[in-house]
Design a protein around this motif. Structure first.
Motif, short mmCIF file in Angstrom:
data_model
loop_
_atom_site.label_atom_id
_atom_site.label_comp_id
_atom_site.label_asym_id
_atom_site.label_seq_id
_atom_site.Cartn_x
_atom_site.Cartn_y
_atom_site.Cartn_z
N SER A 19 6.93 0.82 -7.18
CA SER A 19 8.10 0.10 -6.69
C SER A 19 9.31 1.01 -6.52
O SER A 19 10.19 0.75 -5.68
N LYS A 20 9.38 2.09 -7.29
CA LYS A 20 10.49 3.03 -7.18
C LYS A 20 10.44 3.82 -5.87
O LYS A 20 11.44 4.39 -5.46
N MET A 21 9.28 3.84 -5.23
CA MET A 21 9.08 4.64 -4.02
C MET A 21 9.20 3.81 -2.74
O MET A 21 9.22 4.38 -1.65
N LEU A 22 9.29 2.49 -2.86
CA LEU A 22 9.21 1.62 -1.69
C LEU A 22 10.58 1.12 -1.25
O LEU A 22 11.47 0.88 -2.06
N GLU A 82 1.59 -0.79 -14.79
CA GLU A 82 2.40 0.43 -14.84
C GLU A 82 2.42 1.12 -13.47
O GLU A 82 3.46 1.63 -13.04
N PHE A 83 1.28 1.12 -12.78
CA PHE A 83 1.22 1.66 -11.42
C PHE A 83 2.17 0.93 -10.50
O PHE A 83 2.90 1.55 -9.72
N ARG A 84 2.21 -0.39 -10.57
CA ARG A 84 3.10 -1.18 -9.72
C ARG A 84 4.57 -0.85 -9.99
O ARG A 84 5.39 -0.77 -9.06
N LEU A 87 -0.44 8.69 -5.66
CA LEU A 87 -0.57 7.61 -6.63
C LEU A 87 -1.45 6.48 -6.11
O LEU A 87 -2.32 5.97 -6.81
N GLU A 88 -1.24 6.10 -4.85
CA GLU A 88 -2.01 5.01 -4.25
C GLU A 88 -3.49 5.38 -4.15
O GLU A 88 -4.37 4.56 -4.44
N ALA A 89 -3.78 6.61 -3.76
CA ALA A 89 -5.18 7.05 -3.63
C ALA A 89 -5.89 7.01 -4.97
O ALA A 89 -7.07 6.62 -5.06
N GLU A 90 -5.20 7.40 -6.02
CA GLU A 90 -5.80 7.40 -7.36
C GLU A 90 -6.18 5.99 -7.80
O GLU A 90 -7.28 5.76 -8.29
N VAL A 91 -5.26 5.06 -7.61
CA VAL A 91 -5.51 3.68 -8.04
C VAL A 91 -6.55 3.01 -7.14
O VAL A 91 -7.42 2.28 -7.62
N GLN A 92 -6.48 3.26 -5.84
CA GLN A 92 -7.45 2.68 -4.92
C GLN A 92 -8.86 3.13 -5.27
O GLN A 92 -9.81 2.32 -5.23
N LYS A 93 -9.03 4.39 -5.61
CA LYS A 93 -10.35 4.92 -5.95
C LYS A 93 -10.91 4.21 -7.17
O LYS A 93 -12.10 3.84 -7.21
#
Length: 237
Positions: free
Chosen positions: A117-120, A111-113, A51-57
């Motif tokens: 947040s559910k994973m952190l 929505e990404f955040r 998920l992070e890689a997708e948004v960072q890109k």
């Protein structure tokens, strides 16, 4: 590369004449950096990375956002199940403010955040400036192991640290291992981060041993040791 070898020295500065950030940071750029530390639920790490890689890109490639990803890593040794991200804002604080304002109005990012947040378990960040005498972080061929060494300094010793490392950094260029050097501006204060890259753990050991064989390295290590309260390191892949 010549870019790795420029700005090895900084003129000795006088702590009484200006703010530390003005004396120690680079004048030719106005870049601000943000480092993020995310402690991830172990069972969520793979999903988080995707998920992070997708948004960072998307953010990295979107010219409308004045920010770029310098590096993104998972910790191998140190805190486990941790992700570390380093962002650059070309244009300093105004660029950071612009980026944050646009992200707050971006429904996809919000929505990404929520999903992230559910994973952190926890997260923290710091705003950083570059030391004037360090290499600017640039893309490099991999794979590499990255080592983040973090130093908590005694208040009032940042100038002394900078003057010592302006000389010491020349001993750590032979294997292109120096990636970037930063000091905190907002968040935990009196904190220094040095980022190094090695081909392997064996290469790390050989490179560090080589530095100890160079006349003058031990002196700089000794004197910088007097300015710090604590030191930690972690390896990332």
């Amino acid at each position: 590369h010549n870019s790795w070898l420029r700005s090895l020295f900084v003129q000795k500065v006088d702590a009484r004449k200006d703010a530390h950030s003005n004396l120690l940071s680079k004048k030719e750029t106005s870049s601000l950096y943000k480092i993020q530390f995310h402690d991830v639920k172990p069972e969520c790490l793979d999903a988080y990375n995707g998920l992070e890689a997708e948004v960072q890109k998307k953010l990295h490639q979107d010219q409308d956002f004045p920010c770029e990803v310098v590096g993104s890593w998972n910790t191998w040794y140190g805190e486990q199940d941790q992700a570390v991200h380093l962002w650059r804002y070309r244009g300093g604080y105004p660029a950071l403010t612009e980026c944050l304002q646009k992200l707050r109005a971006n429904k996809e990012y919000l929505e990404f955040r929520r999903e992230r947040s559910k994973m952190l378990i926890s997260r923290r960040n710091q705003l950083l400036l570059e030391f004037s005498f360090w290499n600017e972080p640039l893309p490099r061929r991999g794979p590499n192991i990255y080592e983040l060494r973090t130093y908590n300094l005694k208040p009032g010793t940042m100038i002394e640290w900078g003057n010592r490392w302006a000389r010491a950094i020349k001993y750590r260029q032979s294997n292109n291992e120096a990636v970037g050097g930063f000091f905190s501006q907002i968040g935990d204060l009196y904190v220094v981060h040095h980022l190094w890259a090695y081909e392997s753990l064996q290469s790390r050991e050989e490179t560090r041993n080589s530095a100890w064989r160079k006349e003058g390295w031990d002196v700089n290590v000794y004197y910088t040791g007097e300015t710090k309260i604590s030191e930690s390191n972690k390896q990332h892949g």
